[in-house]
Design an enzyme around this catalytic site. Structure first.
Site, PDB file in Angstrom:
ATOM      1  N   GLU A 188       0.818  -1.198   0.000  1.00 32.34           N
ATOM      2  CA  GLU A 188       0.000   0.000   0.000  1.00 32.34           C
ATOM      3  C   GLU A 188       0.858   1.257   0.000  1.00 32.34           C
ATOM      4  OE1 GLU A 188      -4.062  -1.253   1.946  1.00 32.34           O
ATOM      5  OE2 GLU A 188      -2.518  -1.129   3.454  1.00 32.34           O
ATOM      6  N   CYS A 208       3.317   8.620   1.074  1.00 32.52           N
ATOM      7  CA  CYS A 208       3.823   7.632   2.032  1.00 32.52           C
ATOM      8  C   CYS A 208       3.980   6.306   1.311  1.00 32.52           C
ATOM      9  CB  CYS A 208       2.829   7.510   3.189  1.00 32.52           C
ATOM     10  SG  CYS A 208       3.258   6.200   4.357  1.00 32.52           S
ATOM     11  N   CYS A 236       5.686  -6.792   7.806  1.00 31.40           N
ATOM     12  CA  CYS A 236       6.756  -6.343   8.697  1.00 31.40           C
ATOM     13  C   CYS A 236       7.041  -7.429   9.728  1.00 31.40           C
ATOM     14  CB  CYS A 236       6.365  -5.046   9.399  1.00 31.40           C
ATOM     15  SG  CYS A 236       7.707  -4.342  10.392  1.00 31.40           S
ATOM     16  N   CYS A 255       5.256  -4.694  16.681  1.00 33.84           N
ATOM     17  CA  CYS A 255       4.690  -3.660  17.535  1.00 33.84           C
ATOM     18  C   CYS A 255       3.221  -3.957  17.801  1.00 33.84           C
ATOM     19  CB  CYS A 255       4.851  -2.294  16.887  1.00 33.84           C
ATOM     20  SG  CYS A 255       6.560  -1.944  16.472  1.00 33.84           S
ATOM     21  N   CYS A 262       0.195  -1.959  15.909  1.00 33.72           N
ATOM     22  CA  CYS A 262       0.281  -1.772  14.453  1.00 33.72           C
ATOM     23  C   CYS A 262      -0.337  -2.942  13.710  1.00 33.72           C
ATOM     24  CB  CYS A 262       1.741  -1.584  14.048  1.00 33.72           C
ATOM     25  SG  CYS A 262       1.964  -1.458  12.269  1.00 33.72           S
ATOM     26  N   CYS A 264      -1.405   5.801   9.643  1.00 34.92           N
ATOM     27  CA  CYS A 264      -0.263   5.082  10.201  1.00 34.92           C
ATOM     28  C   CYS A 264      -0.733   3.852  10.955  1.00 34.92           C
ATOM     29  CB  CYS A 264       0.474   5.934  11.222  1.00 34.92           C
ATOM     30  SG  CYS A 264       1.006   7.487  10.615  1.00 34.92           S
TER      31      CYS A 264
END
Ligand code: SAH
Ligand code: SF4
Length: 356
Positions: A87, A100, A107, A111, A114, A333
């Site tokens: 994305e 962005c 990932c 975290c 997230c 985010c």
């Protein structure tokens, strides 16, 4: 797979026609500077060069879907050559637009707040796939956007410092004055703090700006929220940040996601100010309230709490509030999780799309 986007001029010359540097340069400029993606429409290229191009795909990602937020942000779901999806987000702003981009598919860093973390890591992106996101978005957007100024942030999916060689290559290509000509000062990478990589970044000749996701006010709290802290401690990270600032002379932007009742108290704000104070002028803090998402066990604090936190930090260092963008279409985010499936698990995250 080899593709044209992401190659620097020297590589393109070596690959295509070392004996025809000015023709290869024309090709490079047509694509990177003029965003002319149809080889056939580039004038005055010799047939021999066109022949060689037949085997070299451009390598632009394909737009799978776009989601338009009520605040004007646009989330792009893009497909790569191997069928994997990532994305990118475009955020129009009054002074300067922001693009962005993602640095990895998924990932590996875990975290707790997230959504991308829930995907795990599928693979890292090539330099061409990172440059391709920028080229594609610029080409997709209305023509007037081309003349506007923009920043690029690597704050999409992925941990850029776990893909540093490709991130640096993409930075060089984006910055090349013969091509896209985007100042590396307009490009920011954000990291969860892969401490040993900071020294490597510090000596890169073409270097983006650095943002560090701090997100906690103590070693213990950060271990809970960002388990990578067990490997790279908060103390070690801040020490490496001091060295980075000393070597580069660059300021570092720290980022802090506020989680209701978890890391948002006055005492947290005081501790954050104390942690960053030794960095002096080199440290700034951006705070952002959590962008909530299903499967994320935290809530954003009330707006007054966010302001109170900012006011305390501000006594010690510059501290700004970051407005959430594109929350309604999961473009914000920590919300990027390839919401592509029409039904099933991913479908759960699909919100009503505001068009226009
Ligand atoms: N992996 C890198 C860059 C991508 S994340 C990093 O962690 O820095 C980009 C930013 O989004 C980080 O600062 C991260 O802390 C923040 N973030 C992650 N999840 C979030 C959420 N749910 N709400 C608000 N910000 C979030
Ligand atoms: Fe990865 Fe950044 Fe999300 Fe952490 S916040 S899981 S490092 S993308």
């Amino acid at each position: 797979m080899m593709s044209l986007i992401g190659l620097d001029l020297a590589e393109l010359q070596a690959l295509l026609a070392p004996d025809r540097p000015h023709h290869v340069r024309r090709l490079y400029q047509a694509i990177n500077r003029d965003r002319q993606f149809d080889y056939g429409a580039i004038p005055d290229l010799p047939d021999s060069l066109r022949g060689r191009l037949a085997d070299l795909p451009l390598g632009l990602p394909r737009v799978e879907q776009t989601f338009t937020s009520s605040d004007g942000s646009l989330r792009y779901l893009l497909t790569l050559a191997d069928g994997r999806t990532i994305e990118s987000v475009f955020m129009p702003e009054s002074r300067r637009d922001t693009i962005c981009i993602s640095s990895q598919v998924g990932c590996l860093v875990d975290c707790r707040f997230c959504l991308t973390a829930l995907m795990g890591l599928e693979r890292s992106l090539t330099a061409g796939e990172m440059v391709g996101q920028v080229l594609l978005l610029l080409a997709q957007l209305a023509p007037d956007v081309h003349n506007r100024r923009f920043n690029i942030v690597m704050m999409g999916m992925g941990e850029p410092l776990l893909n540093l060689p490709n991130v640096l290559k993409a930075t060089r290509v984006l910055a090349d004055s013969r091509g896209m000509n985007i100042s590396p000062r307009r490009l920011t990478i954000s990291t969860s703090g892969i401490t040993p990589k900071l020294a490597e970044l510090a000596v890169a000749p073409v270097r983006p700006r650095l943002a560090i996701s701090l997100n906690a006010s103590s070693e213990e709290q950060r271990r809970e929220l960002m388990p990578i802290t067990r490997k790279y401690t908060l103390a070690g990270l801040l020490k490496a940040c001091g060295e980075y600032a000393a070597v580069t002379g660059d300021a570092i932007l720290f980022e802090y996601v506020l989680l209701d009742g978890v890391n948002d108290s006055d005492a947290d704000a005081q501790r954050v100010a104390a942690l960053l104070a030794p960095l002096g002028e080199a440290a700034k803090l951006n705070v952002i309230a959590l962008n909530p998402a299903p499967g994320i066990p935290f809530a954003p604090p009330a707006p007054e709490r966010v302001v109170a936190f900012q006011q305390i930090v501000r006594r010690t260092l510059p501290c700004f509030l970051r407005k959430p963008r594109g929350r309604d279409v999961y473009a914000a985010c920590g919300q990027l999780k390839r919401m592509d499936a029409p039904s099933g698990e991913n479908g759960l995250y699909r919100l009503p799309v505001h068009v226009g």
